[in-house]
Design a protein around this motif. Structure first.
Motif, PDB file in Angstrom:
ATOM      1  N   GLY A 125       1.227  47.291  33.201  1.00 46.80           N
ATOM      2  CA  GLY A 125       1.160  46.452  32.011  1.00 46.80           C
ATOM      3  C   GLY A 125       1.368  47.193  30.714  1.00 46.80           C
ATOM      4  N   VAL A 126       2.067  48.316  30.744  1.00 49.48           N
ATOM      5  CA  VAL A 126       2.243  49.113  29.530  1.00 49.48           C
ATOM      6  C   VAL A 126       3.135  48.372  28.525  1.00 49.48           C
ATOM      7  N   PRO A 127       2.776  48.366  27.228  1.00 43.79           N
ATOM      8  CA  PRO A 127       3.596  47.700  26.207  1.00 43.79           C
ATOM      9  C   PRO A 127       4.801  48.553  25.839  1.00 43.79           C
ATOM     10  N   PRO A 128       5.691  48.072  24.967  1.00 40.29           N
ATOM     11  CA  PRO A 128       6.823  48.893  24.514  1.00 40.29           C
ATOM     12  C   PRO A 128       6.358  50.184  23.847  1.00 40.29           C
ATOM     13  N   VAL A 129       7.283  51.131  23.721  1.00 44.39           N
ATOM     14  CA  VAL A 129       6.949  52.431  23.146  1.00 44.39           C
ATOM     15  C   VAL A 129       6.380  52.260  21.736  1.00 44.39           C
ATOM     16  N   GLY A 130       5.318  52.971  21.460  1.00 48.68           N
ATOM     17  CA  GLY A 130       4.652  52.887  20.166  1.00 48.68           C
ATOM     18  C   GLY A 130       3.170  52.627  20.288  1.00 48.68           C
ATOM     19  N   ALA A 131       2.683  52.476  21.521  1.00 46.87           N
ATOM     20  CA  ALA A 131       1.259  52.239  21.738  1.00 46.87           C
ATOM     21  C   ALA A 131       0.468  53.528  21.500  1.00 46.87           C
ATOM     22  N   PHE A 132      -0.849  53.366  21.406  1.00 42.81           N
ATOM     23  CA  PHE A 132      -1.723  54.503  21.142  1.00 42.81           C
ATOM     24  C   PHE A 132      -1.563  55.598  22.189  1.00 42.81           C
ATOM     25  N   GLY A 133      -1.438  55.204  23.457  1.00 43.56           N
ATOM     26  CA  GLY A 133      -1.282  56.184  24.521  1.00 43.56           C
ATOM     27  C   GLY A 133      -0.014  57.008  24.400  1.00 43.56           C
TER      28      GLY A 133
END
Length: 319
Positions: free
Chosen positions: A280-288
């Protein structure tokens, strides 16, 4: 030194097997730990049993989907699935209609509603969400009605709830509907179990307004957080290991070893694939991504550039 390490090899293998078995057995009942079962009964004999089944949670669109089943009880029931009076259900559904009519003598079919989520997707995998499912069941009131002046023009669920962060979370009822209707007591039975999502919550009742709210707190399941952190550590570990290879290739001998270059080129395209393995990872730019992926890509790309220019400069010296 190597002999001392090999001496403990059986113990190391045994430790790995024990750790593997512990993780395996722990995840056999993983579904129970992330699921939620709520039951809240009313004291009234004449009521409607409402079963709410959460069928989907979509953090990307900030929506929670639920199927709602209704069963009248007592004087409200003609039989177990048919009401003896006209009933109307009001919800804070955000996709389509918010009012559902159930005529007297007709079967009460299951309905589907979509409720708003409030949270920050870019905090993945530590993102949290809140929502409140506001529910109000009414039936036509008797002939004798209170004066219009005593009835509020609008019935808003109080904003004290942390889940009510936007106007779409409110359940508004017009003055005309209040004058012509009487609230029906509800018994709530909620079931929520979605892979990768952990639920917690409670049922709150505004007794004076007869409005029932199901407050839910939602976050990523423990196994999703563990896998995400493991992959982030793996990405930054691969990048730092490659950087060590590059430094060694630059300092040992006059001839540049191009093996690290081939590894760095592979990792430039392999790290995005490894990142997307996260559930379920969001598009690039998340905190992780700022913890590992972006830095890993920068390190790998920089390593490739350093190796290429080192090879070019040393090649000129041998010409």
């Amino acid at each position: 030194m190597l002999k001392k390490i090999l001496r403990f090899r059986p113990l190391l293998v045994l430790s790995i097997l024990v750790f593997y078995c512990v993780i395996l057995f722990r995840n056999l009942d993983e579904g129970k730990r992330r699921s939620l079962q709520l039951r809240d009964d009313t004291d009234s004999t004449d009521h409607v049993v409402m079963s709410v089944l959460v069928t989907g949670v979509n953090p990307a669109t900030q929506e929670l989907t639920a199927q709602i089943g209704l069963r009248p009880q007592g004087a409200l029931a003609q039989d177990e699935v048919t009401p003896a009076v006209d009933l109307k259900l009001l919800t804070n559904n955000v996709r389509s209609q918010q009012e559902f009519d159930f005529p007297k003598g007709k079967r009460m079919n299951r309905i589907e509603a979509v409720f708003p989520l409030n949270g920050e997707l870019n905090r993945y995998p530590l993102d949290h969400y809140r929502t409140t499912l506001w529910l109000l069941m009414t039936t036509p009131a008797p002939k004798t009605r209170p004066q219009a002046a005593q009835i509020p023009k609008r019935l808003d669920v109080p904003e004290s709830s942390e889940a009510a962060a936007s106007e779409g979370d409110h359940l508004a009822v017009g003055a005309t509907a209040l004058q012509q209707s009487a609230a029906v007591p509800l018994t709530i039975a909620l079931s929520a179990s979605t892979p990768g999502i952990k639920f917690s919550g409670n049922v709150s009742r505004e007794s004076s307004l007869k409005v029932t709210g199901i407050e839910l707190q939602i976050r990523r399941a423990d196994n999703v957080i563990a896998v995400s952190i493991l992959l982030m550590v793996l990405m930054i570990g691969l990048a730092m290991s490659l950087l060590g290879m590059v430094f060694k290739a630059m300092t040992v001998g006059s001839k540049v070893d191009l093996v690290p270059l081939s590894i760095s080129i592979s990792l430039i395209f392999g790290l995005p694939a490894l990142r997307n393995v996260q559930p379920g990872v969001p598009p690039v730019g998340a905190f992780g991504d700022y913890l590992s992926f972006i830095w890993a890509e920068i390190i790998v790309g920089t390593s490739a550039i350093i190796l290429i220019w080192t090879w070019l400069l040393r090649s000129d010296k041998h010409l």
